[in-house]
Design a protein around this motif. Sequence first.
Motif: not given
Length: 294
Positions: A257-261
């Motif tokens: 969660q919260g980690r960018q692609p």
Amino acid sequence: MQRIIFIFFTLAQWSSGQNEGPELVKQLRSLYEGWRASVIKKDAKTWLRYTAQHRQIDIKNRLMSERKPFPQGFLNALPATPPSLVGLKALRVRINGPTVKAVYYGKVDFGIGGQPTNNIWTISYLKERNGWKYDGSEFINISALPDVKKQIESGDYQYVDQNDFKPSGLTPPRPLIQLVAPVKYIAKAYVFCPGRQVDLTINGVSKHKFQHDKNAQVIIGGACDGKNEVQFEITPLEGGDPKAAMTIRVYLMSQVQGRQPVKVFEYQVENGKQPEAAGVKTFTITPEIAKKLK
């Protein structure tokens, strides 16, 4: 003609002249109601029994490519309740070889509130070795076509005699890939292609089509460690600017969660330049890239 496709009869006109028509119509109506009940109850075992095999594979491939459970990931995510056939009028029920398409008209109610208006609901069926199976439904919104509504309500059904409303007679080909476990890397293809059609094939199995679009689609089979292949064809659309800027990208999606692609591929055409008509490109997933997803 606005359509919503759901990867969720009353006797009418038949195109094949089969003698068992009334019995088959009754059987298919019961099949749909059983399928609908399984969706509402989220009864996976019953849903599997009623749903065409190739449709199951398509749905499973997508869910496995998003690391979601099958078929619960599908049953839990439907945006609306499949409408009941009660109160709908069967305009056409046609059989063509192993396929049937039933066309209904009336207040198609998805149970989302408001006052449903008269529109069209079609149901497709496919005959398999163990009998007929549900193969999909489609909602056609004709609210902006008052003349068509008048025609249908006066008994003139020529609008639903178009080829789009007829069964193909063809058994769908089996998907190129049949996933049995979640993919290692969730991947999405993003395309911005004003005035063009872009056809993509990722790693030889995941096929995508974008038309005058700005959208992302899940890559079936995900991405794999090492080298991955992107095949593309770019076709100008009538009236489009052949030198407009466009982009093709592939992203890896983190489940944190919260980690960018993570962008792992990009083919970009600047404004004023023409893209290649077709090509094959590659991208590589290294251990360093994989760490960015964790």
